[in-house]
Write a protein that holds these residues in place. Structure first.
Motif, PDB file in Angstrom:
ATOM      1  N   THR A 159      -0.695   5.184   4.207  1.00 27.35           N
ATOM      2  CA  THR A 159      -1.433   5.074   4.863  1.00 27.35           C
ATOM      3  C   THR A 159      -3.127   5.480   3.596  1.00 27.35           C
ATOM      4  OG1 THR A 159      -1.340   7.734   5.721  1.00 27.35           O
ATOM      5  CG2 THR A 159       0.049   5.882   6.762  1.00 27.35           C
ATOM      6  N   THR A 160      -2.875   6.630   2.511  1.00 32.69           N
ATOM      7  CA  THR A 160      -4.097   6.924   2.868  1.00 32.69           C
ATOM      8  C   THR A 160      -4.095   6.528   0.759  1.00 32.69           C
ATOM      9  OG1 THR A 160      -3.454   8.743   1.035  1.00 32.69           O
ATOM     10  CG2 THR A 160      -3.746   8.697   3.323  1.00 32.69           C
TER      11      THR A 160
ATOM     12  N   GLN B 103      -9.898  15.163  -6.639  1.00 28.83           N
ATOM     13  CA  GLN B 103     -10.261  14.009  -6.214  1.00 28.83           C
ATOM     14  C   GLN B 103     -11.731  14.382  -5.657  1.00 28.83           C
ATOM     15  OE1 GLN B 103      -8.475  13.871  -2.377  1.00 28.83           O
ATOM     16  NE2 GLN B 103      -7.388  12.153  -2.911  1.00 28.83           N
TER      17      GLN B 103
ATOM     18  N   THR C 132       0.851  -1.192   0.286  1.00 28.50           N
ATOM     19  CA  THR C 132      -0.182  -0.173   0.294  1.00 28.50           C
ATOM     20  C   THR C 132       0.461   1.410   0.098  1.00 28.50           C
ATOM     21  OG1 THR C 132      -1.595  -1.546   1.042  1.00 28.50           O
ATOM     22  CG2 THR C 132      -1.549   1.215   0.972  1.00 28.50           C
TER      23      THR C 132
ATOM     24  N   SER D 182      -0.086  10.599  -1.175  1.00 34.83           N
ATOM     25  CA  SER D 182      -0.424   8.858  -1.180  1.00 34.83           C
ATOM     26  C   SER D 182       1.209   8.681  -1.558  1.00 34.83           C
ATOM     27  CB  SER D 182      -0.869   8.723  -2.484  1.00 34.83           C
ATOM     28  OG  SER D 182      -0.205   8.773  -4.018  1.00 34.83           O
TER      29      SER D 182
ATOM     30  N   HIS E 218      -6.088   9.790  -5.988  1.00 36.45           N
ATOM     31  CA  HIS E 218      -5.080   9.897  -5.312  1.00 36.45           C
ATOM     32  C   HIS E 218      -4.495  11.150  -5.754  1.00 36.45           C
ATOM     33  CE1 HIS E 218      -6.068   6.462  -3.167  1.00 36.45           C
ATOM     34  NE2 HIS E 218      -6.148   5.928  -4.601  1.00 36.45           N
TER      35      HIS E 218
ATOM     36  N   PRO F  27      -3.682  15.302   1.893  1.00 35.20           N
ATOM     37  CA  PRO F  27      -3.210  13.952   1.634  1.00 35.20           C
ATOM     38  C   PRO F  27      -2.455  13.353   0.655  1.00 35.20           C
ATOM     39  CG  PRO F  27      -5.875  13.222   2.394  1.00 35.20           C
ATOM     40  CD  PRO F  27      -5.537  14.704   2.301  1.00 35.20           C
TER      41      PRO F  27
END
Length: 336
Positions: free
Chosen positions: A11-12, A149, A8, A177, A156, A175
């Motif tokens: 975290t986002t 977004q 991943t 990515s 992202h 946020p």
């Protein structure tokens, strides 16, 4: 066939293959490419489990996006995580306009509209400015990306080649990515302040140039002739004594790879992937045979002893020559 693990991005961010495919060389800057072989390579990558495909709207002045769009028409859209950069500007003769890059809020929306059409999709998974423009606050650029977004046109927000300070400013707006940046055995600058900042903020790293433009492939020869539009014809690391010194480092890495039953490029790719679960490696394969070689790196586990051997073969800071020519290097926020 290697099994491509997933990670991943931060975290986002999305879940992506630990090895992604950088498509630039299929359209630009590394000499002639065969379009049919490029499309076959894109399909082979997705079939093998690679889901991260990276491009830029300026690669081949839109050609690269159209090439990927052609491939996407024959796939399910959800099979691919598209990472797209914008901001660099081209000239009709195939050159690049001088910096600064156009990453204004208006450019975000305009360039995105063209990318969506060329790719034949209604959303882009990760959209990012290719470089920072010091005259345009990064907060303004990221603010416009956040609007896109929220409107559903991108999933992202990413960054590319920016400093730890700029990463923090951008992350305060929305946020992030991942950061895309050159990172390899020959380019370890991000280790000083950028990677620590990414980890503090929960942002992933997408490493490009993991084979240092082919130097770490094990296939480079000092007498190779480069065409006029090949980036490496003007790259300091490919010139004269620098090239000789760098190929000496590659020879040392090749001996490590041979002892472990791997190729030089596989060890170089696996080294990048071994630097953290928050890092993914982009490979720039333009042909299926090169892709197949790179894919095997996904199953190559480097233990502590092997990592120490690699460090001895190519110590940090041992590369001869800068990764870009001086004018390009001076424009990189990540180098400041």
């Amino acid at each position: 066939m290697a099994t491509i693990r997933r990670r991943t991005l931060g975290t986002t961010g999305p879940e992506v293959s630990v090895i992604g495919l950088g498509a630039m060389g299929m359209s630009d800057l590394y000499g002639p490419a065969d379009e049919e072989e490029s499309v076959a390579t894109l399909h082979a990558a997705v079939d093998a489990g690679i889901n991260l495909i990276d491009t830029g709207d300026f690669y081949g002045s839109g050609h690269n996006e159209m090439l990927i769009g052609r491939t996407l028409r024959e796939r399910r859209r959800e099979e691919v995580v598209l990472s797209v950069k914008f901001g660099s500007r081209r000239t009709p003769d195939g050159g690049f306009q001088p910096v600064p890059y156009d990453v204004s809020p208006a450019a975000v929306k305009d360039r995105l509209a063209y990318s969506l059409r060329r790719l034949g999709t209604d959303y882009i998974d990760i959209y990012r400015p290719s470089r920072l423009n010091p005259e345009i606050p990064v907060e303004d650029t990221v603010g416009a990306l956040l609007e896109m977004q929220q409107a559903g046109f991108i999933r992202h927000i990413g960054l590319s080649e920016v400093s730890a300070e700029t990463i923090r400013r951008a992350a305060a707006v929305a946020p992030i990515s991942d950061l895309q940046i050159e990172y390899s055995l020959l380019s370890r600058g991000p280790e000083a302040s950028i990677i620590p900042a990414l980890r503090e903020l929960g942002i992933g790293l997408t490493a490009y140039g993991v084979l240092s433009r082919g130097l770490l492939s094990g296939h480079w020869r000092p007498d190779r002739q480069l065409t006029g539009n090949d980036f490496r014809a003007n790259s300091p690391r490919f010139q004269g004594d620098n090239l000789e010194a760098n190929l000496g480092l590659v020879d040392a890495l090749s001996r490590v790879a041979e002892r472990h039953g791997a190729t030089t490029s596989q060890v170089a790719i696996a080294w990048v992937a071994a630097q953290g679960e928050d890092i993914v490696a982009l490979v720039g394969a333009r042909r299926r045979d090169r892709l197949s070689e790179s894919l095997a790196a996904a199953d190559l586990t480097l233990d502590r002893e092997t990592l120490d051997e690699i460090e001895q073969a190519i110590p940090a800071g041992s590369a001869a020559g800068a990764r870009y020519a001086a004018p390009q290097l001076a424009s990189l926020d990540s180098e400041k």
